[in-house]
Write an enzyme that holds these catalytic residues in place. Structure first.
Site, PDB file in Angstrom:
ATOM      1  N   LYS A  35       1.028  -1.100  -0.288  1.00 40.45           N
ATOM      2  CA  LYS A  35      -0.015   0.613  -0.691  1.00 40.45           C
ATOM      3  C   LYS A  35       1.061   0.925   0.204  1.00 40.45           C
ATOM      4  O   LYS A  35       2.271   1.277   0.014  1.00 40.45           O
ATOM      5  CB  LYS A  35      -0.610  -0.068   1.234  1.00 40.45           C
ATOM      6  CG  LYS A  35      -0.543   0.044   2.170  1.00 40.45           C
ATOM      7  CD  LYS A  35      -1.218  -0.059   3.878  1.00 40.45           C
ATOM      8  CE  LYS A  35      -0.502   0.357   5.179  1.00 40.45           C
ATOM      9  NZ  LYS A  35      -1.881   0.289   6.573  1.00 40.45           N
ATOM     10  N   ARG A 130      -9.634   0.742  15.432  1.00 34.62           N
ATOM     11  CA  ARG A 130     -10.198   1.327  14.418  1.00 34.62           C
ATOM     12  C   ARG A 130     -11.356   1.221  12.911  1.00 34.62           C
ATOM     13  O   ARG A 130     -11.783   1.588  13.113  1.00 34.62           O
ATOM     14  CB  ARG A 130      -8.717   1.713  13.233  1.00 34.62           C
ATOM     15  CG  ARG A 130      -8.901   2.334  11.934  1.00 34.62           C
ATOM     16  CD  ARG A 130      -7.140   2.184  11.547  1.00 34.62           C
ATOM     17  NE  ARG A 130      -7.011   1.032  11.180  1.00 34.62           N
ATOM     18  CZ  ARG A 130      -5.546   0.752  10.564  1.00 34.62           C
ATOM     19  NH1 ARG A 130      -4.651   1.954  10.600  1.00 34.62           N
ATOM     20  NH2 ARG A 130      -5.252  -0.079   9.987  1.00 34.62           N
ATOM     21  N   HIS A 159      -5.517  -6.571  13.497  1.00 36.37           N
ATOM     22  CA  HIS A 159      -4.169  -5.649  13.254  1.00 36.37           C
ATOM     23  C   HIS A 159      -4.130  -5.597  14.615  1.00 36.37           C
ATOM     24  O   HIS A 159      -4.407  -4.831  15.673  1.00 36.37           O
ATOM     25  CB  HIS A 159      -4.289  -4.733  12.510  1.00 36.37           C
ATOM     26  CG  HIS A 159      -3.365  -3.760  12.745  1.00 36.37           C
ATOM     27  ND1 HIS A 159      -2.367  -3.885  11.598  1.00 36.37           N
ATOM     28  CD2 HIS A 159      -3.199  -2.123  12.638  1.00 36.37           C
ATOM     29  CE1 HIS A 159      -1.535  -3.291  10.887  1.00 36.37           C
ATOM     30  NE2 HIS A 159      -1.547  -2.053  11.453  1.00 36.37           N
ATOM     31  N   ARG A 215       1.277 -10.533   7.414  1.00 33.33           N
ATOM     32  CA  ARG A 215       1.187  -9.662   6.221  1.00 33.33           C
ATOM     33  C   ARG A 215       2.689  -8.645   6.840  1.00 33.33           C
ATOM     34  O   ARG A 215       2.186  -7.665   7.323  1.00 33.33           O
ATOM     35  CB  ARG A 215      -0.223  -8.869   7.146  1.00 33.33           C
ATOM     36  CG  ARG A 215      -1.014  -8.497   6.277  1.00 33.33           C
ATOM     37  CD  ARG A 215      -2.205  -8.396   5.952  1.00 33.33           C
ATOM     38  NE  ARG A 215      -2.050  -7.035   7.125  1.00 33.33           N
ATOM     39  CZ  ARG A 215      -2.578  -7.860   8.575  1.00 33.33           C
ATOM     40  NH1 ARG A 215      -3.268  -8.871   9.006  1.00 33.33           N
ATOM     41  NH2 ARG A 215      -2.465  -7.138   9.838  1.00 33.33           N
ATOM     42  N   TYR A 260      17.170  30.680   5.031  1.00 31.86           N
ATOM     43  CA  TYR A 260      16.521  32.058   5.572  1.00 31.86           C
ATOM     44  C   TYR A 260      16.283  31.749   7.468  1.00 31.86           C
ATOM     45  O   TYR A 260      16.374  30.868   7.849  1.00 31.86           O
ATOM     46  CB  TYR A 260      14.490  30.860   5.729  1.00 31.86           C
ATOM     47  CG  TYR A 260      14.374  31.076   4.213  1.00 31.86           C
ATOM     48  CD1 TYR A 260      14.260  32.267   3.845  1.00 31.86           C
ATOM     49  CD2 TYR A 260      14.244  30.263   3.154  1.00 31.86           C
ATOM     50  CE1 TYR A 260      13.488  32.731   2.335  1.00 31.86           C
ATOM     51  CE2 TYR A 260      13.210  30.147   1.821  1.00 31.86           C
ATOM     52  CZ  TYR A 260      13.577  30.948   0.774  1.00 31.86           C
ATOM     53  OH  TYR A 260      13.161  31.107   0.203  1.00 31.86           O
ATOM     54  N   MET A 308      12.377  24.916   0.308  1.00 30.34           N
ATOM     55  CA  MET A 308      11.759  24.392  -0.967  1.00 30.34           C
ATOM     56  C   MET A 308      12.034  23.201  -1.678  1.00 30.34           C
ATOM     57  O   MET A 308      11.894  22.298  -2.042  1.00 30.34           O
ATOM     58  CB  MET A 308      10.862  25.405  -1.580  1.00 30.34           C
ATOM     59  CG  MET A 308       9.607  24.379  -2.420  1.00 30.34           C
ATOM     60  SD  MET A 308       8.285  25.394  -2.519  1.00 30.34           S
ATOM     61  CE  MET A 308       7.575  26.259  -1.566  1.00 30.34           C
ATOM     62  N   ASP A 309      13.231  23.658  -2.789  1.00 31.02           N
ATOM     63  CA  ASP A 309      14.013  22.942  -3.190  1.00 31.02           C
ATOM     64  C   ASP A 309      14.959  22.411  -3.284  1.00 31.02           C
ATOM     65  O   ASP A 309      16.186  22.134  -4.060  1.00 31.02           O
ATOM     66  CB  ASP A 309      13.992  23.839  -5.125  1.00 31.02           C
ATOM     67  CG  ASP A 309      12.486  24.293  -4.827  1.00 31.02           C
ATOM     68  OD1 ASP A 309      11.393  23.617  -5.724  1.00 31.02           O
ATOM     69  OD2 ASP A 309      12.097  25.788  -4.666  1.00 31.02           O
TER      70      ASP A 309
END
Length: 370
Positions: A35, A130, A159, A215, A260, A308-309
């Protein structure tokens, strides 16, 4: 020039981790959890390799994930953990996990209308709080589901909420609750062919939870979630290495602020490298002044806030650096290793989040010798 990072995915390491799981569970069937895009590793290529290696089934969270795998040619059993969309379950021959009677009735009616039979797994809530059938009414609900035409109960699962803790008393209680329901069902003529509840932590520390199948998720990708130092040595190998380019080298005098907020100021004449990874690439802003990367096989610290980059690193103590060098954010370089668990500890999270954040946004390259 492409932006960002490259994630190198070692498929041979994945196969080795699967072999370790089989060894620890005495060759139990493995339902491999892929997943969330295989925890950031790329669900399609990971699923292809695991299918080749003989897993019993693949498990995804939502129907859309299973649909993508089917349309790409993955043919083995696909377990949908949370989202049993009736139409797609039938169209793509998926195995839904049923957490309530109403969903079972919807599936049964549609299957019967199409003259089909759907195999399902029943979800028991033994303490996670859950999803799933729980309490004194669970057995009656399962018996009612078993009586529906159009579906057949093939498996039952639960689970763990804390199998990764040193104290496994609550996990043990969950196993007892699960087995009590199985026993009651068997006494009423409902035999469950596949019972499974062992996640990665339980694979390592709770053999009584191995049941008919296991699992695992994070173990496949090379990490343990066990908090106890007494956990067995599982000989796992991280599957993902994440690299970034050095896009600039800057020689700065002492007293120069970097990035920054001026949270890093050079104390001496410094060589600062600018690497092509930022929080847009999953390199968390919480790593600001709080992480290392590897350059030429040595650790160098992040200097200032992650942008950010881009991110700046202090290369002052490394000789002969040039812009052709690369920075390893997680992975091995020379004799040094930085893994997702280390990064997670530094910023107060778990390896799952680090792998997902970095792997999902990188350009992936798959490596194998077989």
């Amino acid at each position: 020039m492409n932006r960002g990072t490259v994630a190198e995915i070692d498929l041979d390491a994945l196969s080795g981790n699967l072999a370790t799981i089989k060894r620890l569970t005495h060759n139990r069937p493995v339902i491999a959890v892929v997943k969330a895009d295989a925890y950031g590793h790329g669900a399609l290529e990971i699923s292809r390799r695991l299918s080749r290696d003989g897993v019993a089934a693949l498990a995804v969270a939502f129907t859309g994930e299973a649909k993508m795998l089917r349309e790409a040619g993955v043919t083995g059993p696909l377990l949908v953990l949370f989202d049993p969309d009736v139409d797609d379950i039938l169209r793509y021959d998926l195995t839904p996990v049923i957490a309530d009677r109403r969903t079972a009735e919807l599936l049964a009616r549609e299957a019967e209308r199409r003259s089909r039979t759907i195999g399902v797994h029943i979800k028991l809530d033994t303490g996670m709080g859950r999803l799933g059938l729980s309490g004194s009414g669970a057995v009656g609900e399962i018996l009612a589901i078993a009586g529906l035409r159009g579906i057949v109960i093939e498996g039952m699962m639960s689970h763990f909420s804390e199998a990764d803790l040193a104290d496994v008393s609550f996990a043990t209680m969950q196993i007892e609750r699960f087995n009590r329901v199985r026993s009651e069902l068997s006494g009423k003529g409902v035999a469950v062919r596949i019972a499974h509840m062992a996640n990665s932590a339980a694979v390592m520390t709770l053999p009584e939870a191995h049941l008919h199948a296991v699992r695992p998720g994070i173990m496949l990708y090379g990490y343990s979630s066990i908090e106890s130092p007494a956990a067995p040595d599982a000989a796992l190998s991280p599957v993902m290495t994440v690299k970034a380019r050095i896009v600039a080298l800057r020689r700065l005098p002492a007293g120069t602020p970097v990035s920054y907020g001026r949270t890093f100021v050079t104390r001496r004449e410094s060589l600062i490298g600018v690497i092509s990874a930022g929080y847009a690439d999953g390199f968390s802003r919480r790593c600001s002044n709080n992480a290392d990367v590897l350059v030429r096989g040595r650790r160098v610290p992040v200097a200032g806030r992650v942008c950010m980059d881009l991110t700046m690193v202090d290369l002052t103590d490394l000789p002969d650096i040039d812009e052709r060098d690369e920075a390893v954010i997680i992975g091995r370089q020379g004799d040094e290793t930085i893994d997702a668990a280390e990064v997670a500890r530094r910023i107060g999270t778990i390896p799952y989040e680090i792998l997902l954040s970095l792997g999902s946004r990188a350009k992936r390259v798959y490596n194998t010798s077989t």
